[in-house]
Design a protein around this motif. Structure first.
Motif, PDB file in Angstrom:
ATOM      1  N   UNK A 289       0.843  -1.200   0.000  1.00 37.16           N
ATOM      2  CA  UNK A 289       0.000   0.000   0.000  1.00 37.16           C
ATOM      3  C   UNK A 289       0.878   1.251   0.000  1.00 37.16           C
ATOM      4  N   UNK A 290       0.818   2.018  -1.087  1.00 34.80           N
ATOM      5  CA  UNK A 290       1.683   3.198  -1.234  1.00 34.80           C
ATOM      6  C   UNK A 290       1.446   4.227  -0.137  1.00 34.80           C
ATOM      7  N   UNK A 291       0.186   4.442   0.186  1.00 35.00           N
ATOM      8  CA  UNK A 291      -0.143   5.455   1.195  1.00 35.00           C
ATOM      9  C   UNK A 291       0.453   5.091   2.545  1.00 35.00           C
ATOM     10  N   UNK A 292       0.375   3.800   2.902  1.00 36.23           N
ATOM     11  CA  UNK A 292       0.918   3.353   4.195  1.00 36.23           C
ATOM     12  C   UNK A 292       2.431   3.480   4.226  1.00 36.23           C
ATOM     13  N   UNK A 293       3.071   3.025   3.170  1.00 34.19           N
ATOM     14  CA  UNK A 293       4.539   3.050   3.159  1.00 34.19           C
ATOM     15  C   UNK A 293       5.086   4.469   3.119  1.00 34.19           C
ATOM     16  N   UNK A 294       4.350   5.374   2.497  1.00 34.29           N
ATOM     17  CA  UNK A 294       4.808   6.774   2.471  1.00 34.29           C
ATOM     18  C   UNK A 294       4.763   7.391   3.861  1.00 34.29           C
TER      19      UNK A 294
END
Length: 529
Positions: A289-294
Motif C-alpha cells: 500500500x503506497x499510502x501506508x509506506x509513504x
C-alpha cells in the motif's frame, strides 16, 4: 571353549583364524559363497550364540606371488589350460572373510532372550554358519509396530518382518539417505501405509512429486482400506474425487514463516516484523500500500521496494487497480481456515498429503513452515499445561531436507524445521527427512536424528557424513553401504540392538498381496454364511 558343530546349521562356511572384536578374520570354506553384508552365526555355549556380519572378502594364498603369476600365465597362454592344475589348490588358495560381531544372544527362558554387546572374541577355529530363521526368534514385535521391511542377509531375504516402535522412532526423527534410484520414495510409501494401521500418529507429507496419494490408476495411500478415515489429500490441480482444494489466506502468513526460505536479509526480516506488529493480519497488504509506506518513516523506501519485489515473486502476486491479485495458492478471500483444519487433522492422527508438484521449492517450504509452526506452538502449550501425554505424535516428511535444515540455510537464521530437529522430541513432533546429501546437514542435527535408514550411497563423502553420526559403529561398513542394491538398506537406531540389514518390498507388490489376503478373508466369510 572348543569349536563344535552347531546343532541348527548343516555346514560351516568359514572358520575363525584371528582378529579382534570389531574385526574378526575367518577362512572361507572352498565351494561356499559369502557376500558383503551377509549375516552369520556361531554357538558360544549351550545358551549363547553370536551374530556376525561380513564386512569384506578378499583373496589369500600360501603361494608366493611369482608362483601365482606363473600359474596364471600358463593357464592363459597354454592351449591346454584346462589340464593345468596345482597341488592341493583348495588348501593353498582361498578367501579371507572379515567379520564384525554384532551381538551376543543369550537364551534366558523359553522365548525370552537377552541381547548383549560383544565384549569378547570366539575361540580359534570356531566354526561359523549361515544364519537362519531359528537364529532370529529374538526379534520381537513392539507394542506399536511400524513396519520397515524384511530382514536381509547379504542379498538373501528372510521371511522375518522388521518392526520398530512407532512412538519412539517418529518422535526422535528419521533420516532416509540414498543416491537417486535406490528406493527412498518406496520406503516412505510403505511407512506411511503402515502408519495408517496404527490409527493415531499424524504425518504431514509435502509431496513434491505427487506420488504418495495415488492419482488415477496409480497405487498410493488412497488404496488403503481406512483411507477415508485417516488420509486427507489437498491439491489445487485437477482435484480428484475425495480430495480437497488447497488455498492459503494471506492473513495466516507471518514473518517467521519466511525463515524457511532464507531469501531475506536481517534488515528485511526486521521490516517484516515491524509491519506484522503494527498491522497484524493485514501486514502483507500494507507493504504493497503506497499510502501506508509513504507515511511510515521506520522502514526505508528502498527496503520496502525490495520486500515488494521478493514477496511478489514468492507469492505470485501483483497489484492491479489498487488491489492485490494472486495467481497461485494464495488468496485474500479463500482458505481462511485451511491451516487450522490441517493442524486439527494431524492432531487427530491423520496422514495429510499436500500436492506440491506445481509449487516452487520456496512455496513448498513456506506451506510446511506455516503448518508445522502452528503444530509446534500448539503442542508446546499442551506440554506447558500438562496435556501432551494424551496427544498423538506428529511428523513431517521433507524431501531434499538440506533445503531447510542444511548448514548454509541455518547459518542465515533459525527456522521451524531446525527448531523441530533440536527440540521437537520433547513435544512429540518429529522429522522424516529425505536426502541424497547428508554432508550438507550440520553434524549436531544429524546426531539428533536417532534413526537412520541408509540405502545405497555411492559417494564416499556422503557415506562418511552418515556413518560418523549413526547410533551404532558403522566405520567399517562403507563398502557394504556402497554395494546396497535398490530396496536394500541398513537401519541404525538407538532403538535397535545393532544395525539391522533390511529389504523393503515394492509398494505395489505389498498392496497386491494385501488385497489378495483381504479377498481370501471375504471369500472365507461368505463360505461360512
Amino acid at each position: 571353549m572348543t569349536a563344535k558343530q552347531n546343532p541348527i546349521q548343516q555346514t560351516q562356511v568359514c572358520q575363525i583364524i584371528g582378529g579382534s572384536i570389531g574385526k574378526l578374520i575367518a577362512r572361507q570354506k572352498s565351494g561356499k559363497i559369502i557376500e558383503i553384508g551377509e549375516l552369520l552365526t556361531s554357538d558360544l555355549d549351550e545358551n549363547q550364540y553370536a551374530i556376525y556380519q561380513v564386512q569384506d572378502v578378499y583373496y589369500s594364498t600360501q603361494m608366493e606371488q611369482r608362483t601365482i603369476e606363473l600359474i596364471s600365465g600358463m593357464q592363459l597362454e597354454n592351449q591346454e589350460s584346462d589340464e593345468i592344475e596345482f597341488f592341493d589348490s583348495e588348501l593353498r588358495a582361498y578367501n579371507i572373510v572379515q567379520l564384525k560381531c554384532l551381538a551376543i544372544i543369550e537364551k534366558q527362558a523359553e522365548n525370552k532372550f537377552k541381547i548383549k554387546t560383544p565384549k569378547t572374541i570366539p575361540n580359534f577355529f570356531s566354526n561359523i554358519y549361515p544364519i537362519n530363521e531359528k537364529n532370529l526368534i529374538f526379534l520381537k514385535k513392539p507394542n506399536r509396530p511400524l513396519y520397515f521391511g524384511k530382514l536381509r542377509s547379504g542379498s538373501k531375504i528372510f521371511n522375518r518382518d522388521v518392526f520398530l516402535d512407532a512412538d519412539d522412532v517418529l518422535s526422535h526423527h528419521i533420516l532416509f539417505c540414498a543416491t537417486t534410484g535406490k528406493g527412498k520414495s518406496n520406503f516412505i510409501k510403505n511407512i506411511l501405509w503402515n502408519n495408517i494401521e496404527l490409527d493415531s500418529n499424524g504425518i504431514l507429507v509435502l509431496d513434491a512429486h505427487d506420488e504418495y496419494y495415488g492419482r488415477g490408476t496409480k497405487k498410493g495411500l488412497k488404496n488403503h482400506k481406512n483411507a477415508k478415515y485417516f488420509v486427507s489429500y489437498y491439491t489445487n490441480h485437477n482435484c480428484p474425487q475425495g480430495a480437497k482444494t488447497f488455498f492459503i489466506n494471506i492473513a495466516d502468513l507471518k514473518p517467521s514463516h519466511f525463515n524457511a526460505i532464507g531469501n531475506f536479509s536481517d534488515v528485511q526480516k526486521e521490516a517484516m516484523r515491524f509491519y506484522y506488529n503494527l498491522f497484524f493480519k493485514d501486514w502483507i497488504s500494507k507493504i504493497f500500500d503506497d499510502e501506508t509506506t509513504d507515511d511510515l518513516k521506520e522502514v526505508q523506501k528502498e527496503t520496502n521496494l525490495v520486500l515488494r519485489r521478493k514477496l511478489s515473486q514468492i507469492l505470485s502476486c501483483t497489484k492491479k487497480h489498487g488491489k492485490l491479485e494472486f495467481n497461485d495458492i494464495f488468496s485474500l478471500e479463500k482458505g481462511q481456515r485451511i491451516i487450522q483444519d490441517i493442524a486439527d487433522e494431524l492432531e487427530n492422527g491423520k496422514s495429510v498429503i499436500i500436492d506440491c508438484s506445481h509449487f516452487s521449492g520456496s512455496i513448498e517450504m513456506l506451506v510446511g513452515s506455516m503448518i508445522m509452526e502452528k503444530i509446534f506452538w500448539r503442542y508446546k502449550n499442551y506440554s506447558r499445561n500438562g496435556q501432551i501425554s494424551n496427544k498423538p505424535i506428529i511428523s513431517v516428511v521433507i524431501e531434499e531436507a538440506p533445503r531447510v535444515i542444511g548448514r548454509d540455510v541455518l547459518q542465515r537464521g533459525q527456522n521451524i524445521f531446525g527448531t523441530i530437529a533440536r527440540e521437537g522430541r520433547k513435544f512429540k513432533i518429529g522429522l522424516i527427512a529425505i536426502t541424497q546429501l547428508p554432508s550438507l546437514i550440520p553434524r549436531e542435527i544429524l546426531a539428533n536424528i536417532n534413526t537412520k535408514v541408509i540405502l545405497g550411497t555411492e559417494m564416499q563423502q556422503e557415506r562418511e557424513a552418515i556413518i560418523s553420526t549413526t547410533s551404532q559403529d558403522l566405520s567399517d561398513d562403507s563398502k557394504n553401504i556402497a554395494s546396497l542394491n535398490k530396496g536394500e538398506a541398513i537401519i541404525s537406531s538407538c532403538f535397535v540392538p545393532f544395525a539391522i540389514p533390511i529389504y523393503c518390498p515394492l509398494f505395489e507388490d505389498v498392496i497386491l498381496k494385501i488385497k489378495k489376503n483381504e479377498s481370501k478373508v471375504k471369500e472365507s466369510v461368505f463360505g461360512m454364511e
